[in-house]
Design an enzyme around this catalytic site. Structure first.
Site, PDB file in Angstrom:
ATOM      1  N   ASP A 485       0.811  -1.212   0.000  1.00 54.55           N
ATOM      2  CA  ASP A 485       0.000   0.000   0.000  1.00 54.55           C
ATOM      3  C   ASP A 485       0.843   1.259   0.000  1.00 54.55           C
ATOM      4  O   ASP A 485       0.343   2.353   0.235  1.00 54.55           O
ATOM      5  CB  ASP A 485      -1.063  -0.007   1.103  1.00 54.55           C
ATOM      6  CG  ASP A 485      -0.577  -0.641   2.371  1.00 54.55           C
ATOM      7  OD1 ASP A 485       0.630  -0.582   2.653  1.00 54.55           O
ATOM      8  OD2 ASP A 485      -1.426  -1.220   3.075  1.00 54.55           O
TER       9      ASP A 485
HETATM   10  C1  BGC Z   1       3.327   1.768   5.807  1.00 52.39           C
HETATM   11  C2  BGC Z   1       2.865   0.423   5.359  1.00 52.39           C
HETATM   12  C3  BGC Z   1       1.521   0.143   5.936  1.00 52.39           C
HETATM   13  C4  BGC Z   1       0.576   1.275   5.598  1.00 52.39           C
HETATM   14  C5  BGC Z   1      -0.806   1.077   6.144  1.00 52.39           C
HETATM   15  C6  BGC Z   1       2.318   2.784   5.439  1.00 52.39           C
HETATM   16  O1  BGC Z   1       2.714   4.027   5.875  1.00 52.39           O
HETATM   17  O2  BGC Z   1       4.544   2.060   5.226  1.00 52.39           O
HETATM   18  O3  BGC Z   1       3.762  -0.569   5.716  1.00 52.39           O
HETATM   19  O4  BGC Z   1       1.019  -1.014   5.375  1.00 52.39           O
HETATM   20  O5  BGC Z   1       1.093   2.489   6.046  1.00 52.39           O
HETATM   21  O6  BGC Z   1      -0.928   1.465   7.459  1.00 52.39           O
HETATM   22  C1  NOJ Z   2       1.895  -3.538   6.317  1.00 52.04           C
HETATM   23  C2  NOJ Z   2       0.432  -3.704   6.187  1.00 52.04           C
HETATM   24  O1  NOJ Z   2      -0.136  -4.141   7.382  1.00 52.04           O
HETATM   25  C3  NOJ Z   2       0.088  -4.622   5.083  1.00 52.04           C
HETATM   26  O2  NOJ Z   2      -1.293  -4.625   4.902  1.00 52.04           O
HETATM   27  C4  NOJ Z   2       0.804  -4.209   3.835  1.00 52.04           C
HETATM   28  O3  NOJ Z   2       0.447  -5.084   2.862  1.00 52.04           O
HETATM   29  C5  NOJ Z   2       2.283  -4.111   4.006  1.00 52.04           C
HETATM   30  N1  NOJ Z   2       2.522  -3.201   5.059  1.00 52.04           N
HETATM   31  C6  NOJ Z   2       3.030  -3.734   2.755  1.00 52.04           C
HETATM   32  O4  NOJ Z   2       2.942  -2.403   2.440  1.00 52.04           O
END
Ligand code: BGC
Ligand code: NOJ
Length: 820
Positions: A485
């Site tokens: 994401d």
């Molecule tokens: C983080 C991700 C996380 C996302 C959703 C981002 O800022 O880098 O690892 O999955 O936030 O909370």
């Molecule tokens: C952490 C999040 O919890 C997960 O949903 C996501 O897929 C990964 N970060 C990768 O960005």
């Protein structure tokens, strides 16, 4: 390079021998409703079900110094003030030890011949943390000293508690009855819950007001009352209510004293909240809770029950391989972490503040993969809760709140990968349990009972949500984002403060909020990996036409991927909103990404043309480092507005070329799938925490649990871990080691046994409880191959293939001979 403790596998504990760990090393207490986080110096906090809305004790994130706030015991012996866990006073101890075990932590400190051993745990079916303090005079002389306990209440809503001071400095209320301090802020008004802190002995004083106990200009490290050697009997009225017991103790040489403290949470029916005066808390339930653990004998029984519960959970799958580190990860810590992650999703750790996210749709579905064999009933309920937040067209709310179980409309949906994880997790549940009835379960859409349909329908709309949302190359639209994401292809954010996750550029308003050009190859590969599970379900149900139609979609997707997304040596990552390739050799930066590769290999996309081996070799060549596989390479050095968050991180951190351990597992699985057990194991051992114990000073986070990330080669802190505990890494690495390397994998019609191991291994044994039967598995590898079942016998009889049948019960011997 240095370690700070050692594993005690017999007791299923990690033993920390220095309080100055490179980061607080924590443990979780509680598995049902009452949870606590506890660090190796007793920092941390407690909450009931929801770390944001029902926070019981206060904690200060990102504090200076780190890890401030916890349940602290202070000892003042003739002016020498110390804590059994060293912090927060930080008086040098003569001896220190912290044992983190399965759902309990024991911290022992010794100073000037006085030993204090404190055991913390949350008993089964109990809404409280029990803290047993055993004080022993190990010196040759009588000792007189003062003991103070300390807990600071949070005013329930953790977000409000750390922001709304104009109001909450004037709301705090307490009650004191004997040795019990009650926290009842807002209880009279709008809440029907309170908390208490008690000790099973008389006390010589107490404090309930923080400033009276600590002193306005003092800190946790030098509370005024402790320094003065006397409680002030303060009564909180607004400001910050706390609970501190004060006791004067004398111990003869060799004498011990045991005190049991309980930090509890109570909910009351509205009509029974008060005593007859309408003001005093009705304490009937609290008294019963206190009664339950008010002697050392009861505490010992509670601990024994907790241990037995964990032994049972961890007894379902066990291995004995030639590698101790594998054994301790599989048999103890990885499974333990899976349970914690399943319970808490991504809500509360030392990197997740408990006030951020609810339960993630994709996160929780993936968590089930590592957890389902432990408590299938809870997995089933979770699957139903998750599916109930799905929308009728197959899209999903990205998150839901555990207290309400409702989809979170602030965050919304449109994450392209979400629906697929549900097919995978429901499939995993059926494969584990054989419980096909879950497919008939009526589950609402959008939490609306009038829109309830059988679970199978949820899987169908999930599958077709992908098929119905394809872009110009016939690949799935990336929508707001996919699993990563931080790749926000529709975002185009150039304004501070905008959320990368929730913001979709007005540029795409006419198209429905996201680009109709940006496509995710990762979701394409995930679709072809997950799709066969859906097809398998349909076939089992005798729905041959629907199965064939779904299979045709999978085949078409594979073709589309080969036509438009194979770069020659690996699979590209995406098409961006300009229709340009991302993760291709044509790109200046970010030429190759990890995410699509493993799923594409396991779906055998382009296998006949050798795409699988080429891809795995490219991953090795471009992404492999000393500490694991980086997410992309080269790292982004500029901000790419068309990619979004990923390019905001300095190279080597998080999704920008960090070693993202979650997706390392997908490559481990793929290497094992392709029969390259040596490579699979190399990658496994690079990131598995027990293998990094020796470099704890570099690795920083707990050597017993995975973190989300290890800094990649572009980072100045290459090898440093972050974001430990709550991560999909736990489940996926459990899958990787148990189902792909060890190769014991539940399937619809039995237990597949098809290991892919390092060639040096002579073999291994495993015990697997599966659908009521116990399988004793012995694998022999005399020819030292990585993969290949030459002969498989079940209860002495040779069988065809690698799927061991389901039995009614009993114990069964499975013998596997590997070879060419
Ligand atoms: C983080 C991700 C996380 C996302 C959703 C981002 O800022 O880098 O690892 O999955 O936030 O909370
Ligand atoms: C952490 C999040 O919890 C997960 O949903 C996501 O897929 C990964 N970060 C990768 O960005």
């Amino acid at each position: 390079m240095k370690k700070f403790g050692h594993f005690d596998d017999a007791r299923k504990e990690y033993v920390i021998q220095s309080p100055r760990t490179p980061y607080p090393w924590i443990n979780y207490l509680g598995t049902q409703a009452f949870f606590s986080l506890i660090s190796n110096t007793a920092g941390g906090y407690s909450f009931y079900k929801d770390a944001r809305l029902r926070r019981i004790t206060r904690y200060r994130y990102n504090n200076v110094p780190i890890d401030m706030g916890g349940r602290y015991f202070y000892i003042n012996e003739n002016g020498t003030v110390w804590n059994p866990g060293w912090s927060p006073v930080k008086t040098e101890l003569d001896e220190y030890e912290c044992r983190h075990g399965m759902g309990y932590t024991v911290i022992t400190g010794k100073k000037n011949g006085l030993k204090a051993e404190v055991t913390f745990f949350v008993p089964q079916d109990y809404d409280g943390e029990v803290q047993q303090v055993v004080l022993t005079n190990e010196s040759g002389e009588a000792k007189s000293f003062k003991l103070f306990s300390f807990a600071e209440w949070c005013l329930w809503d953790a977000q409000d508690d750390c922001t709304n001071f104009q109001r909450n400095f004037s709301t705090g209320r307490v009650e004191v009855e004997g040795s019990t301090i009650y926290h009842k802020t807002e209880y009279r008004d709008r809440r029907d819950h309170f908390a208490f802190y008690t000790v099973n002995d008389s006390i010589d004083g107490y404090d309930t007001d923080r400033d009276s106990f600590i002193g306005l200009y003092n800190g946790f490290g030098d509370p005024q009352a402790v320094i003065d050697g006397k409680a002030t009997n303060s009564f909180a009225d607004g400001w910050s209510p706390i609970a501190s017991h004060y006791k004067e103790i004398t111990l003869q040489p060799g004498e011990s004293k045991t005190l049991v403290f309980i930090l509890g949470y109570v909910e009351m029916p509205v009509d029974q909240k008060f005593e007859a005066d309408g003001v005093t808390i009705n304490k009937v339930k609290a008294h019963a809770m206190i009664e339950k653990y008010n002697t050392p004998e009861k505490v010992a029984a509670g601990l024994a029950e907790l241990r037995a519960a964990w032994d049972k959970l961890l007894g379902i799958f066990n291995v004995d391989t030639p590698d101790d580190k594998v054994n301790r990860m599989v048999n103890i810590w990885n499974q333990y972490q899976c349970m914690v992650t399943f319970n808490l999703s991504r809500s509360a750790s030392y990197f997740e503040s408990g006030i951020g996210r609810g339960m993630g749709f994709r996160d929780s579905n993936q968590d089930i993969l590592g957890f389902v064999h432990q408590i299938p009933d809870r997995a089933r309920q979770r699957l139903i809760d998750l599916a109930a937040t799905q929308l009728e067209d197959g899209g999903c709310y990205h998150q839901y709140q555990p207290l309400t179980k409702k989809g979170n409309s602030d965050i919304g949906g449109d994450f392209s990968d979400d629906p697929l994880w549900m097919i995978l997790s429901v499939g995993a549940y059926i494969k584990e349990t054989g419980d096909w009835s879950i497919l008939d379960e009526l589950v609402p859409y959008d939490n609306d009972d009038s829109k309830a349909k059988p679970m199978l329908d949820h899987l169908t709309v999930s599958f077709y949500h992908i098929v119905n949302n394809l872009g110009p190359h016939g690949l799935p639209l990336a929508m707001r984002a996919d699993w990563n994401d931080c790749i926000n292809l529709s975002c185009f954010s150039d304004t501070p403060g905008e959320s990368f996750q929730t913001y979709t550029s007005p540029k795409f308003a006419a198209e429905g909020g996201y680009s109709k050009v940006a496509e995710s190859v990762m979701v394409a590969a995930l679709f072809t990996y997950v799709g066969p599970t859906y097809v398998g379900i349909l076939k089992h149900l005798g729905k041959a036409d629907e199965a064939a139609a779904a299979q045709a979609e999978i085949d078409k997707m594979k073709k589309n991927v080969m036509e438009s997304a194979f770069d020659g040596e690996w699979f590209i990552r995406a098409y961006d909103a300009f229709g340009k390739k991302m993760g291709s050799s044509e790109c200046e930066e970010g030429k190759i990404f990890i995410e699509p590769q493993g799923f594409a290999v396991m779906s055998e996309i382009g296998k006949e043309e050798g795409a699988d081996i080429k891809t795995l070799n490219s991953v090795d060549r471009y992404l492999n480092t000393q500490y694991g596989l980086v997410l992309n390479n080269p790292a982004f050095t500029k901000y790419y507005v068309q990619y979004g968050e990923i390019s905001t991180y300095p190279g080597g951190y998080k999704e920008n070329a960090g070693i993202f351990t979650h997706n390392n597992a997908w490559i481990i699985c793929a290497e094992a799938y392709a029969g390259r057990g040596d490579k699979a194991f190399e990658y496994y051992s690079k990131i598995a925490p027990a293998f990094n114990e020796e470099i704890s000073d570099l690795h920083k986070t707990e050597p017993y649990v995975y973190g989300q990330m290890i800094a990649g080669k572009d980072a100045s802190r290459f090898g440093e871990g972050k974001n430990s505990w709550l991560t999909g890494t736990a489940a996926w690495n459990m899958v990787a080691i148990s189902q792909y390397i060890i190769g014991v994998q539940p399937d619809f019609d039995g237990l597949r046994v098809d290991p892919s191991i390092p060639h040096e291994w002579d073999g291994f044994t495993a015990t697997r409880k599966f659908r009521g039967a116990t399988y004793q598995i012995t694998v022999k590898n005399p020819e030292h191959v990585c993969k290949g079942v030459k002969k498989l016998t079940v209860d002495g009889k040779e069988i065809e293939g690698v799927i061991v049948p389901v039995f009614e019960g009993g114990e069964h011997t499975v013998e596997v001979l590997l070879g060419c």
